[in-house]
Each structure stands twice: as C-alpha cells, then as structure tokens.
Design a protein around this motif. Structure first.
Motif, PDB file in Angstrom:
ATOM      1  N   VAL A  73       0.723  -1.099  -0.082  1.00 39.59           N
ATOM      2  CA  VAL A  73      -0.122   0.110   0.204  1.00 39.59           C
ATOM      3  C   VAL A  73       0.942   1.250   0.012  1.00 39.59           C
ATOM      4  O   VAL A  73       0.512   2.076  -0.759  1.00 39.59           O
ATOM      5  CB  VAL A  73      -1.167  -0.125   1.253  1.00 39.59           C
ATOM      6  N   ILE A  74       1.919   1.354   0.818  1.00 39.32           N
ATOM      7  CA  ILE A  74       2.780   2.457   1.038  1.00 39.32           C
ATOM      8  C   ILE A  74       3.500   2.754  -0.306  1.00 39.32           C
ATOM      9  O   ILE A  74       3.619   3.915  -0.892  1.00 39.32           O
ATOM     10  CB  ILE A  74       3.623   2.334   2.049  1.00 39.32           C
ATOM     11  N   ASP A  75       3.724   1.790  -1.208  1.00 44.52           N
ATOM     12  CA  ASP A  75       4.369   2.000  -2.461  1.00 44.52           C
ATOM     13  C   ASP A  75       3.569   2.663  -3.584  1.00 44.52           C
ATOM     14  O   ASP A  75       3.757   3.359  -4.173  1.00 44.52           O
ATOM     15  CB  ASP A  75       5.037   0.509  -3.016  1.00 44.52           C
ATOM     16  N   ILE A  76       2.236   1.988  -3.465  1.00 44.52           N
ATOM     17  CA  ILE A  76       1.302   2.476  -4.426  1.00 44.52           C
ATOM     18  C   ILE A  76       0.775   3.843  -4.111  1.00 44.52           C
ATOM     19  O   ILE A  76       0.751   4.754  -5.004  1.00 44.52           O
ATOM     20  CB  ILE A  76      -0.008   1.878  -4.417  1.00 44.52           C
ATOM     21  N   ALA A  77       0.762   4.108  -2.876  1.00 46.73           N
ATOM     22  CA  ALA A  77       0.493   5.610  -2.299  1.00 46.73           C
ATOM     23  C   ALA A  77       1.702   6.610  -3.009  1.00 46.73           C
ATOM     24  O   ALA A  77       1.172   7.718  -3.498  1.00 46.73           O
ATOM     25  CB  ALA A  77       0.358   5.394  -0.643  1.00 46.73           C
ATOM     26  N   LEU A  78       2.760   6.254  -2.819  1.00 44.77           N
ATOM     27  CA  LEU A  78       3.903   7.264  -3.095  1.00 44.77           C
ATOM     28  C   LEU A  78       3.753   7.294  -4.541  1.00 44.77           C
ATOM     29  O   LEU A  78       4.094   8.148  -5.254  1.00 44.77           O
ATOM     30  CB  LEU A  78       5.368   6.570  -2.639  1.00 44.77           C
ATOM     31  N   LYS A  79       3.815   6.090  -5.395  1.00 44.25           N
ATOM     32  CA  LYS A  79       3.588   6.083  -6.865  1.00 44.25           C
ATOM     33  C   LYS A  79       2.631   7.086  -7.434  1.00 44.25           C
ATOM     34  O   LYS A  79       3.118   7.812  -8.344  1.00 44.25           O
ATOM     35  CB  LYS A  79       3.476   4.732  -7.250  1.00 44.25           C
ATOM     36  N   TYR A  80       1.390   7.031  -6.626  1.00 45.37           N
ATOM     37  CA  TYR A  80       0.379   7.920  -7.221  1.00 45.37           C
ATOM     38  C   TYR A  80       0.333   9.413  -6.417  1.00 45.37           C
ATOM     39  O   TYR A  80      -0.659   9.989  -6.753  1.00 45.37           O
ATOM     40  CB  TYR A  80      -1.119   7.227  -7.343  1.00 45.37           C
ATOM     41  N   GLY A  81       1.407   9.891  -5.814  1.00 48.37           N
ATOM     42  CA  GLY A  81       1.421  11.141  -5.428  1.00 48.37           C
ATOM     43  C   GLY A  81       0.939  11.451  -4.151  1.00 48.37           C
ATOM     44  O   GLY A  81       0.793  12.570  -3.634  1.00 48.37           O
ATOM     45  N   TYR A  82       0.710  10.474  -3.225  1.00 51.38           N
ATOM     46  CA  TYR A  82       0.400  10.809  -1.871  1.00 51.38           C
ATOM     47  C   TYR A  82       1.454  10.760  -0.987  1.00 51.38           C
ATOM     48  O   TYR A  82       2.621   9.518  -0.888  1.00 51.38           O
ATOM     49  CB  TYR A  82      -0.753   9.789  -1.377  1.00 51.38           C
ATOM     50  N   ASP A  83       1.659  11.664  -0.003  1.00 52.95           N
ATOM     51  CA  ASP A  83       2.808  11.776   1.050  1.00 52.95           C
ATOM     52  C   ASP A  83       2.727  10.848   1.996  1.00 52.95           C
ATOM     53  O   ASP A  83       3.918  10.287   2.478  1.00 52.95           O
ATOM     54  CB  ASP A  83       2.768  13.154   1.570  1.00 52.95           C
ATOM     55  N   THR A  84       1.582  10.349   2.367  1.00 47.52           N
ATOM     56  CA  THR A  84       1.556   9.277   3.620  1.00 47.52           C
ATOM     57  C   THR A  84       0.404   8.100   3.086  1.00 47.52           C
ATOM     58  O   THR A  84      -0.659   8.506   2.467  1.00 47.52           O
ATOM     59  CB  THR A  84       1.032   9.909   4.744  1.00 47.52           C
ATOM     60  N   PRO A  85       0.581   6.984   3.669  1.00 53.53           N
ATOM     61  CA  PRO A  85      -0.460   5.906   3.434  1.00 53.53           C
ATOM     62  C   PRO A  85      -1.843   6.403   4.033  1.00 53.53           C
ATOM     63  O   PRO A  85      -2.780   5.834   3.365  1.00 53.53           O
ATOM     64  CB  PRO A  85       0.005   4.902   4.288  1.00 53.53           C
ATOM     65  N   GLU A  86      -1.787   7.019   5.085  1.00 56.12           N
ATOM     66  CA  GLU A  86      -3.197   7.619   5.872  1.00 56.12           C
ATOM     67  C   GLU A  86      -3.761   8.443   4.762  1.00 56.12           C
ATOM     68  O   GLU A  86      -5.257   8.346   4.362  1.00 56.12           O
ATOM     69  CB  GLU A  86      -2.725   8.343   6.920  1.00 56.12           C
ATOM     70  N   SER A  87      -3.254   9.419   3.947  1.00 57.23           N
ATOM     71  CA  SER A  87      -4.118  10.435   3.153  1.00 57.23           C
ATOM     72  C   SER A  87      -4.284   9.645   1.850  1.00 57.23           C
ATOM     73  O   SER A  87      -5.342   9.825   1.324  1.00 57.23           O
ATOM     74  CB  SER A  87      -3.038  11.682   2.573  1.00 57.23           C
ATOM     75  N   PHE A  88      -3.736   8.713   1.467  1.00 59.92           N
ATOM     76  CA  PHE A  88      -3.966   7.909   0.287  1.00 59.92           C
ATOM     77  C   PHE A  88      -5.222   7.039   0.536  1.00 59.92           C
ATOM     78  O   PHE A  88      -6.046   6.570  -0.083  1.00 59.92           O
ATOM     79  CB  PHE A  88      -2.705   6.931   0.180  1.00 59.92           C
TER      80      PHE A  88
END
Length: 290
Positions: A73-88
């Motif tokens: 999840v954290i890798d996908i979050a960062l890939k699509y421009g989200y700074d944290t897993p929580e905001s994603f």
C-alpha cells in the motif's frame, strides 16, 4: 492545430504522467492554451474539473494495481503522489468505497476509464453569432493574480467579481469607461500573454475612455487588434454561460474554419445574473485554421 486535436494531446500528456508531478501549465501547452482557459473549457466539456480527472484516474489505477498485484500500500501511495499511506487511504476509500487493505483482501474496486476525444454526430443547435474585427484598444482593469499550477474553478473568479462589486471597484471602472468596444458592458478577461511562469492575471474592466486615472488599483492594458467571434448568451447564470461555452467548444469550433487563440472576453451588462432573461456576450479572439 484544431481544438479537438489539442484537447486529445493534453489528455495524452496527463495519461503519460499520472505517476509524475503534473504541471497544469504543461498540460495546457499541449492544447496551445493557457492553464486558466484550458481548465475552464475542460470543465465545461467534461462536467468535472481537470484536477478531479487526474485524482480519479490515479485512484482508479491504484485500485487495479492493489487488486491485481502484490504491491504494498505504501508503495502504491507514493507512486500516485500521496505523501502518506493515511492520506492515500482516505482518498482511496472515498472513491472505491473500500479501503486499500480491504481491496487487497478481495473487495471490489471501481474503474474510471481514460478520456478519448471523438468526433460524434451532433449539432442541430441554432445559435446566433457575429464576427467583429477590432483595432487595438485600451482596457481599464482591476487585476488579480492566480497561481498557474493550481486547480481553478468558477468559485475563485466568481469571488473576485463579488469582491469588486462590494468594494466599489466596478463603479470606479465605469467612471473611466467608454462604450466604443463593448457598449456599456463590464468585461472579464484573462491575460495569458503576460506575467511570469507561476501566475496568470485575470481582469475585470471596460474599454478605456482616456480620462486621467487617479485610482491606483486600476491599470490600463493595451489589447492588440483581433478578429472575434461574438456569441450571445441568454438565461440565468452560470447555467446559460456553461451551456453556451459547451456549444462553442463542442459544436462551433470543431466545424468552423476558425480556431481560438486564447484571448476571450465575457461582457456583462449588469449584475442581475439570476434573471432568466439575462443576456450577455462571449467574445472569442480567433484566427483561421492553418
């Protein structure tokens, strides 16, 4: 380049950069347009903002990757421009109706397909317009600068109009105005050909009559000679304005020998925009298609 081709090139650019930081001005350049003008036309044609399209496409692709791969999840979050897993996770859950973890455990996801511009059989709309060729003229305006790489909506522009009406700016503009170009109308205009790379100025003004200016928040801008297509817009605002813009973009320009060059005036006769018989004009500077 015609308007349809320009929009498709802009959409292709977005799709090619969904995992990158997207600069709105770079998108608009693909359509030979300003950020402000492209975002407004995109919203009129599609029914949602450019920012909404980018966010939802990213969340759609993220959902598919989580459902079909072993990606974290954290890798996908960062890939699509989200700074944290929580905001994603918050954005993901609002769109899909399930959290990223639930999707990885088999929950369903939603799909939002990419846009593709196609020429479809349409028309049958009767709308009056006229051609106006104007020599260079001066405009007396109050300007406000907006960041180029931000999502712009009618809220910002409407707020600026309300501010100028409330603080007496429009009354001051009227004192310096003449009726040689737009009659007694007050106009809104975007100045995409000036300013730096980070901002664009939007102005509220009128054709300048030449009297000495004593109000220092107003300025005079020279408008080059242009040919304009002038459309009449009748009805309650903003619905009538949006309907007219949609016709201009989806029916008039795709079949016309002319194309817009980015300069556009909205000419309003009064603030009575909730009147169902309200009539205003949209002036679009054009050149013949090459």
């Amino acid at each position: 380049m015609d308007w349809i081709t320009g929009i498709q090139k802009a959409i292709d650019y977005v799709e090619d950069h969904l995992t990158d930081e997207i600069v709105y001005e770079e998108i608009a350049k693909r359509a030979y347009s300003s950020s402000f003008h492209f975002q407004r036309i995109f919203h009129v044609i599609c029914g949602f903002t450019l920012g909404d399209y980018i966010r939802i496409r990213r969340l759609s692709l993220a959902g598919r990757e989580l459902a079909e791969s072993n990606a974290k999840v954290i890798d996908i979050a960062l890939k699509y421009g989200y700074d944290t897993p929580e905001s994603f996770s918050r954005a993901f859950t609002r769109f899909h109706g399930s959290s990223p973890i639930q999707v990885k455990n088999g929950a369903a996801v939603k799909s939002f397909s990419r846009l593709s511009v196609k020429l479809a059989l349409s028309g049958g709309t009767i709308m009056d317009y006229r051609m106006e060729t104007k020599e260079a003229f001066d405009l007396i305006v109050k300007k406000k600068r907006f960041p180029k790489n931000t999502e712009l909506t009618t809220v910002e522009i409407t707020g600026f109009w309300a501010e100028c009406s409330k603080d007496g700016t429009i009354d001051k503009i009227i004192r310096y105005a003449d009726d040689k170009i737009f009659g007694k109308n007050i106009v809104g205009v975007s100045f995409e050909y000036e300013g730096d790379d980070s901002e664009f100025p939007y102005g509220i003004g009128a054709s300048y009559g030449g009297n000495k200016i004593t109000d220092h928040d107003l300025s005079v801008v020279s408008i080059p000679a242009h040919t304009y297509v002038v459309f009449q817009c009748v009805g309650k605002m903003p619905e009538a304005f949006q309907k007219t813009c949609q016709y201009i973009c989806t029916e008039f320009f795709p079949t016309s020998e002319y194309q817009p060059i980015g300069l556009e005036f909205e000419a309003y006769p009064s603030p009575d925009v909730q009147n169902p018989d309200y009539t205003c004009e949209i002036w679009v500077a054009v050149e013949k298609k090459k």
